[in-house]
Design an enzyme around this catalytic site. Structure first.
Site, short mmCIF file in Angstrom:
data_model
loop_
_atom_site.label_atom_id
_atom_site.label_comp_id
_atom_site.label_asym_id
_atom_site.label_seq_id
_atom_site.Cartn_x
_atom_site.Cartn_y
_atom_site.Cartn_z
N HIS A 70 -4.90 -7.47 -0.41
CA HIS A 70 -3.57 -7.96 -0.03
C HIS A 70 -3.66 -8.54 1.38
O HIS A 70 -4.49 -8.11 2.20
CB HIS A 70 -2.56 -6.82 -0.02
CG HIS A 70 -2.24 -6.28 -1.37
ND1 HIS A 70 -1.11 -5.54 -1.60
CD2 HIS A 70 -2.88 -6.37 -2.57
CE1 HIS A 70 -1.07 -5.19 -2.88
NE2 HIS A 70 -2.13 -5.68 -3.47
N GLU A 72 -1.83 -8.12 3.97
CA GLU A 72 -1.65 -7.14 5.03
C GLU A 72 -2.90 -6.31 5.27
O GLU A 72 -3.31 -6.08 6.40
CB GLU A 72 -0.50 -6.17 4.70
CG GLU A 72 0.81 -6.82 4.41
CD GLU A 72 1.06 -7.03 2.92
OE1 GLU A 72 0.24 -7.70 2.25
OE2 GLU A 72 2.06 -6.51 2.42
N CYS A 100 3.67 -3.25 0.19
CA CYS A 100 3.64 -2.28 -0.90
C CYS A 100 3.23 -0.91 -0.34
O CYS A 100 2.99 -0.76 0.86
CB CYS A 100 2.65 -2.73 -1.97
SG CYS A 100 0.92 -2.65 -1.42
N CYS A 103 -0.26 -1.00 1.41
CA CYS A 103 -0.23 -1.68 2.70
C CYS A 103 0.60 -0.91 3.72
O CYS A 103 0.23 -0.86 4.90
CB CYS A 103 0.29 -3.10 2.51
SG CYS A 103 -0.85 -4.11 1.54
#
Length: 185
Positions: A70, A72, A100, A103
């Site tokens: 991801h 992040e 999420c 993260c």
């Protein structure tokens, strides 16, 4: 899509600075670049306490075949490498979509001081939509969280991406038979 004040994890409406605008604009540019790779359009940047760019990333899950790639998580890793420490104290993370659970956990563990995200994620958001991990008093660190900067632009980009992915492809047979003999993929 404007923020819902009743679910706002920050204590008051944010006052955006020129640095906030610049950083979120950069994150949106990264999200747009992700689309070219077939990635979900999420971009992220980390600024140091003086507002200097430490790292930038967009989603790379498809490209790297890595479920943890991801934006992040990648940007936190790269910022830590740039600083030479895993502690991102005083740093600000800008991301185009609400982080999420994975993260949000990484944000807490990295000790990020401030998180600014553009738009909520009603299906996986862990800052205010589904969970409030970054505001959980049981954890040893709680960053300041603000959202809504360029929410419409980030939301529109995500909606357009998923709308295009749902569009039927010409090379996939469409099942029109009552027996359903054609695969549904």
């Amino acid at each position: 899509m404007s923020p819902d004040p009743s679910s706002d994890p920050s204590s008051s409406s944010p006052v955006w600075t020129p640095t906030d605008y610049w950083a979120m604009t950069r994150a949106l540019d990264l999200a747009r670049a992700a689309v070219d790779l077939g990635e979900v359009p999420v971009g992220a940047v980390v600024l140091d306490p003086l507002g200097r760019l430490l790292a930038q990333a967009h989603n790379l899950r498809e490209t790297l075949e890595d479920p943890t790639a991801h934006a992040e998580r990648l940007v936190l890793t790269w910022a830590a490498r740039g600083l030479g420490t895993w502690r991102l104290e005083g740093c600000t993370l800008y991301v185009t979509l609400e982080p999420c659970v994975m993260c949000a956990g990484a944000i807490v563990l990295a000790r990020v001081a401030r998180v600014v995200y553009a738009t909520n994620d009603p299906k996986a958001g862990a800052c205010s939509s589904l969970y409030r991990i970054l505001d959980d008093s049981r954890l040893n660190h709680r960053p300041q969280v603000e959202y809504g900067l360029f929410a419409r632009e980030a939301g529109d980009l995500l909606r357009a991406f998923f709308r295009a992915r749902r569009r039927p492809r010409a090379d996939v047979p469409v099942d029109t038979s009552p027996s359903g003999s054609v695969p549904f993929w």
